[in-house]
Write a protein that holds these residues in place. Structure first.
Motif, PDB file in Angstrom:
ATOM      1  N   ILE A 204       0.806  -1.189  -0.018  1.00 18.19           N
ATOM      2  CA  ILE A 204      -0.028  -0.084   0.015  1.00 18.19           C
ATOM      3  C   ILE A 204       0.920   1.197   0.135  1.00 18.19           C
ATOM      4  O   ILE A 204       0.651   2.160  -0.811  1.00 18.19           O
ATOM      5  CB  ILE A 204      -0.931   0.115   1.226  1.00 18.19           C
ATOM      6  N   MET A 205       1.788   1.238   0.986  1.00 13.34           N
ATOM      7  CA  MET A 205       2.485   2.485   1.113  1.00 13.34           C
ATOM      8  C   MET A 205       3.639   2.694  -0.099  1.00 13.34           C
ATOM      9  O   MET A 205       4.034   3.841  -0.601  1.00 13.34           O
ATOM     10  CB  MET A 205       3.321   2.464   2.308  1.00 13.34           C
ATOM     11  N   GLU A 206       4.057   1.713  -0.720  1.00 10.89           N
ATOM     12  CA  GLU A 206       4.771   1.726  -1.874  1.00 10.89           C
ATOM     13  C   GLU A 206       4.101   2.577  -3.185  1.00 10.89           C
ATOM     14  O   GLU A 206       4.514   3.291  -3.852  1.00 10.89           O
ATOM     15  CB  GLU A 206       5.175   0.291  -2.400  1.00 10.89           C
ATOM     16  N   HIS A 207       2.882   2.466  -3.212  1.00  9.03           N
ATOM     17  CA  HIS A 207       1.957   3.116  -4.058  1.00  9.03           C
ATOM     18  C   HIS A 207       1.152   4.247  -3.606  1.00  9.03           C
ATOM     19  O   HIS A 207       0.420   4.996  -4.355  1.00  9.03           O
ATOM     20  CB  HIS A 207       1.199   2.186  -4.834  1.00  9.03           C
ATOM     21  N   ALA A 208       1.318   4.760  -2.413  1.00  8.59           N
ATOM     22  CA  ALA A 208       0.423   5.610  -1.677  1.00  8.59           C
ATOM     23  C   ALA A 208       0.724   7.126  -2.044  1.00  8.59           C
ATOM     24  O   ALA A 208       0.060   8.034  -1.436  1.00  8.59           O
ATOM     25  CB  ALA A 208       0.469   5.564  -0.162  1.00  8.59           C
ATOM     26  N   GLN A 209       1.560   7.427  -2.698  1.00 13.58           N
ATOM     27  CA  GLN A 209       1.825   8.583  -3.432  1.00 13.58           C
ATOM     28  C   GLN A 209       1.971   9.553  -2.372  1.00 13.58           C
ATOM     29  O   GLN A 209       1.349  10.672  -2.212  1.00 13.58           O
ATOM     30  CB  GLN A 209       0.716   9.028  -4.284  1.00 13.58           C
ATOM     31  N   GLU A 210       3.021   9.582  -1.661  1.00 15.42           N
ATOM     32  CA  GLU A 210       3.498  10.144  -0.375  1.00 15.42           C
ATOM     33  C   GLU A 210       2.264  10.560   0.762  1.00 15.42           C
ATOM     34  O   GLU A 210       2.648  11.228   1.451  1.00 15.42           O
ATOM     35  CB  GLU A 210       3.731  11.643  -1.234  1.00 15.42           C
ATOM     36  N   LEU A 211       1.477   9.673   0.910  1.00 16.94           N
ATOM     37  CA  LEU A 211       0.492   9.717   1.982  1.00 16.94           C
ATOM     38  C   LEU A 211       1.050   9.198   3.096  1.00 16.94           C
ATOM     39  O   LEU A 211       1.915   8.249   2.746  1.00 16.94           O
ATOM     40  CB  LEU A 211      -1.056   8.868   1.343  1.00 16.94           C
ATOM     41  N   SER A 212       0.535   9.593   4.123  1.00 18.43           N
ATOM     42  CA  SER A 212       1.310   9.078   5.375  1.00 18.43           C
ATOM     43  C   SER A 212       0.358   7.773   5.772  1.00 18.43           C
ATOM     44  O   SER A 212      -0.883   7.627   5.074  1.00 18.43           O
ATOM     45  CB  SER A 212       1.122   9.809   6.810  1.00 18.43           C
ATOM     46  N   TYR A 213       0.810   6.766   6.428  1.00 12.61           N
ATOM     47  CA  TYR A 213       0.199   5.529   6.798  1.00 12.61           C
ATOM     48  C   TYR A 213      -1.237   5.917   7.245  1.00 12.61           C
ATOM     49  O   TYR A 213      -2.298   5.230   7.195  1.00 12.61           O
ATOM     50  CB  TYR A 213       0.980   4.578   7.724  1.00 12.61           C
TER      51      TYR A 213
END
Length: 277
Positions: free
Chosen positions: A219-228
């Motif tokens: 998820i975080m690999e593709h989250a476009q700089e969103l925090s968890y």
């Protein structure tokens, strides 16, 4: 098998297990990460992957070639689009003869706006302008446009632009129909076995819920700089019981949206029995 869905946390959460070989019945997937405007176009033109995530607003254009998979998508409550202004008269009819910016004409947000406007602004608007999403709030703030239709994270940031909410269109829809808002649909080419696709997509959703920690890295690999924390909020908002199974309420919501939009001439009228076939 080729599949296309967005890099947004809700999609990567749902499909993590299938993509990473955790579901024995799932085929090996070749993933394209694409914005929903692209998949809407691909599906309508018949040029995209066999399985795609599209907007429910695009379904009338593709149902002859693609079947609706009754799981893996997004319906929700409390997550609808907002119509924003810079202030002043906040009555709906104050927009009569005015210009409104929208991020897309093939989206649930656009259909909800047009259905609401047909009732609330019988005099009609002057012009609907399609504008990149990130430009809409600054344009309303700076007086370049009279109102703007926004979605997703803008629900939480529009005050930073000193804007006012004229109407929450999700709230309007839910009060008007009592139904959830149909947002994103999973469709599969009709050459595929719909039951088999449904089985492994549902299994991927179930695995995600049963093993929430397993998908975090993906998820975080593709989250476009969103925090968890933001990514998790996104998942909590858009992945729910309708993602596991549309059910009768989900199908009723989709039929209501597309039926009303078709009657208004906003989308082609469709044989609603195709939603389950």
């Amino acid at each position: 098998m080729k599949i296309a869905f967005s890099p947004c946390p809700n999609d990567t959460f749902v499909f993590h297990a299938a993509v990473h070989g955790k579901i024995p019945e799932a085929p090996k997937l070749d993933v394209t990460y694409a914005d929903i405007d692209k998949t809407n176009y691909w599906a309508a033109e018949g040029i995209g992957p066999e399985i795609q995530k599209i907007s429910y607003a695009a379904l009338p254009y593709v149902l002859d070639e693609y079947a609706l998979i009754p799981c893996g998508g997004a319906l929700g409550r409390g997550c609808g689009p907002l119509l924003l202004t810079a202030g002043g008269d906040q009555s709906p009819r104050s927009l009569a003869g005015k210009r409104v910016a929208v991020p897309s004409e093939r989206s649930t947000a656009y259909l909800l706006f047009r259905l609401w406007a047909a009732e609330a602004i019988p005099e009609g608007l002057d012009e609907i302008v399609v504008m990149p999403f990130h430009e809409i709030m600054p344009a309303v703030r700076d007086g370049k446009i009279d109102a703007g239709l926004v979605i997703h994270e803008a629900r939480f940031t529009y005050q930073e632009f000193d804007l006012k909410m004229l109407v929450d269109l999700g709230e309007w829809w839910e009060q008007d129909t009592g139904l959830p808002i149909p947002l994103g649909a999973i469709v599969a080419h009709r050459s595929l076995n719909k039951e088999e696709v449904t089985k492994w997509v549902r299994a991927s959703v179930d695995y995600a819920w049963e093993n929430p920690e397993a998908s975090i890295e993906y998820i975080m690999e593709h989250a476009q700089e969103l925090s968890y924390e933001v990514a998790k909020s996104h998942i909590d908002l858009y992945v729910n019981s309708f993602s596991q199974d549309l059910g009768e309420e989900g199908f009723k919501a989709v039929a209501s949206l597309l039926g009303r939009a078709g009657a208004e001439g906003l989308v082609p009228e469709v044989d609603l029995s195709l939603l389950k076939n």
